[in-house]
Scaffold this active site. Structure first.
Site, short mmCIF file in Angstrom:
data_model
loop_
_atom_site.label_atom_id
_atom_site.label_comp_id
_atom_site.label_asym_id
_atom_site.label_seq_id
_atom_site.Cartn_x
_atom_site.Cartn_y
_atom_site.Cartn_z
N GLN A 216 0.82 -1.23 0.00
CA GLN A 216 0.00 0.00 0.00
C GLN A 216 0.84 1.26 0.00
OE1 GLN A 216 -2.96 -0.08 -0.74
NE2 GLN A 216 -3.47 -2.20 -0.32
N LYS A 239 -1.80 -3.05 -7.84
CA LYS A 239 -2.16 -1.91 -7.01
C LYS A 239 -1.43 -0.64 -7.47
CE LYS A 239 -2.78 -4.85 -2.94
NZ LYS A 239 -4.23 -4.93 -2.84
N CYS A 377 -9.19 -8.21 4.76
CA CYS A 377 -8.10 -9.17 5.02
C CYS A 377 -7.25 -8.72 6.21
CB CYS A 377 -7.22 -9.38 3.79
SG CYS A 377 -8.09 -10.11 2.43
N1 PLP Z 1 -0.35 -6.47 2.03
C1 PLP Z 1 -1.17 -5.41 2.04
C2 PLP Z 1 -0.88 -4.27 2.98
C3 PLP Z 1 -2.26 -5.36 1.18
O1 PLP Z 1 -3.08 -4.32 1.20
C4 PLP Z 1 -2.50 -6.45 0.31
C5 PLP Z 1 -3.67 -6.46 -0.59
O2 PLP Z 1 -4.60 -5.74 -0.41
C6 PLP Z 1 -1.60 -7.52 0.33
C7 PLP Z 1 -0.54 -7.50 1.20
C8 PLP Z 1 -1.78 -8.69 -0.58
O3 PLP Z 1 -1.56 -8.31 -1.90
P1 PLP Z 1 -1.80 -9.34 -3.11
O4 PLP Z 1 -3.21 -9.85 -2.92
O5 PLP Z 1 -1.64 -8.51 -4.32
O6 PLP Z 1 -0.79 -10.41 -2.97
#
Ligand code: PLP
Length: 420
Positions: A216, A239, A377
């Protein structure tokens, strides 16, 4: 520079972002939802991709598609060059020391799993890993799986009422069994920008390895891994205006060299016999199997978009919208905002009285306003806050002040419906 003048300069710089021009690269923003103009405020989950990314994918599918690193033929070589050009662009983007330190993964989640499985396999029963209560599941569950296999101990840093990490507590958790500190740069729920450079320096002074989950942060902040001093930094292309299915693990070369591979297969080997296998050099040792080479090549275009637009200008613009929306939401009766850190990214998590976030999210969707609802999450953080979830609006460079206004109006209308 005096504070007032610095603020004025920032405002002028942020006004220099020409959203009308930028939005031309994002045709999806022209669509409607439920008969209303789309207001896309779910950028923390995934940001939209500019046409140059889409065109690059089309260009490759229609003129170049071939597997990388495996052929002497022209197409394979062209494709390999594109993939490896992207690796160099990522290196420059985060100022890593060498391309051997840039490992392509499927995303942040896979990058953290890589470290937990590879470096983690060297941890011993009783070794301690420090996490924080604001972590995404991607930076919790891989360490729990490791704990279940090896008997490591997980320690968790708490937050204060503003949603900032308790840095004194963080420091107090270190002891001679601490092997790793793993924390997010920016919280995906609270928006808190953590003092990761200071946290890293403290950990390093204790001889502890540091992983920063930058998922993020990298869409909004200039990241320099050498300046941060961390051992690992992870992020996802989807992202940061790039394609889905691509992510990066930055790792310090000397550490990566010592770490065992975590997945076996093609691409990551040097010589294979049934008796014994030797592994490829970095970065390929950690890239088993066919990568998403088309996604990787298109990711280069996303970084080009960010570089051209200017990351500092993007941040100023996004924060201006975020602060405007926050102010407007605060004037609505019953709104509570979660995450009041002094330093925040462009994310607003909020609730309306005791209205369930899904109900509010549905009513916003009916007005074309796309926000995320739920635990994001980050269930342990929700438990810490004593709530089931939040509604989360998050901003990207193509969002406008009118869209921030549209969010406020849509929440006001929804509140009128839900509260009476
Ligand atoms: N870490 C953070 C802070 C996140 O916001 C996210 C996804 O929203 C992730 C890890 C996981 O990312 P990804 O689903 O692209 O592996």
């Amino acid at each position: 520079m005096p504070k007032g003048i610095a603020l004025l300069v920032r405002l002028i710089v942020s006004l220099m972002i020409d959203t009308e021009f930028i939005r031309k690269e994002f045709p999806i923003l022209e669509r409607t939802v439920a008969g209303n103009p789309l207001v896309y405020l779910d950028n923390t989950a995934t940001s939209q991709a500019p046409m140059r990314v889409v065109r690059e994918i089309e260009r490759i599918y229609t003129g170049m598609r071939a597997n990388v690193h495996r052929g002497v033929h022209t197409l394979s070589q062209e494709m390999t060059n594109l993939q490896e050009d992207c690796r160099e662009k990522v290196r420059q983007f985060v100022n890593a020391g060498s391309i051997e330190e840039i490992i392509f993964t499927r995303g942040t989640t896979e990058a953290i799993n890589l470290v937990a499985n590879s470096l983690g396999s060297t941890f011993k029963t009783g070794d301690e890993v420090i996490l924080t209560v604001m972590e995404h599941h991607a930076n919790i569950v891989p360490w729990q799986l490791l704990r279940d296999r090896t008997g490591i101990v997980l320690k968790v840093v708490d937050i204060n009422d503003k949603g900032e990490l308790d840095i004194e507590q963080y420091k107090s958790l270190f002891n001679d069994r601490t092997v790793l500190a793993s924390f997010c740069h920016v919280s995906n729920v609270l928006g808190t920008v953590n003092p990761v450079k200071e946290m890293t320096a403290f950990a390093k002074s204790k001889g502890v390895t540091v992983l920063i989950d930058g998922a993020q942060a990298i869409p909004h902040l200039k990241v320099d891994v050498q300046d941060l001093g961390c051992d690992f930094y992870t992020f996802s292309a989807h992202k940061m205006y790039g394609p889905s299915g691509v992510g990066v693990l930055y790792g310090r070369k000397d550490l990566l060299e010592k770490m065992p591979p975590w997945q076996g297969g093609g691409e990551m080997i040097s010589v294979v016999t049934f008796e014994h296998t030797t592994y490829a050099d970095l970065p390929f040792k950690f890239e088993a199997g066919t990568p998403d080479y088309i996604g990787i090549a298109a990711f280069a275009k996303a970084m080009e978009f960010m570089n051209e637009t200017g990351i500092r200008e993007m941040e100023e613009h996004e924060m201006r919208l975020c602060r405007h929306a926050e102010e407007g939401l605060r004037n609505i009766d019953g709104i509570k905002i979660y995450g009041e850190a002094d330093k925040k990214g462009p994310v607003i998590s909020f609730l309306l009285d005791n209205v369930h976030p899904y109900d509010l999210g549905m009513l916003l969707d009916k007005q074309g306003v796309e926000v995320r609802t739920g635990h994001h999450c980050a269930m342990p953080l929700m438990e810490r806050l004593g709530i089931p979830g939040t509604v989360r609006a998050s901003f990207a460079v193509y969002n406008t002040l009118q869209e921030a206004e549209a969010l406020i109006t849509a929440v006001r209308r929804a509140a009128a419906i839900l509260q009476f």
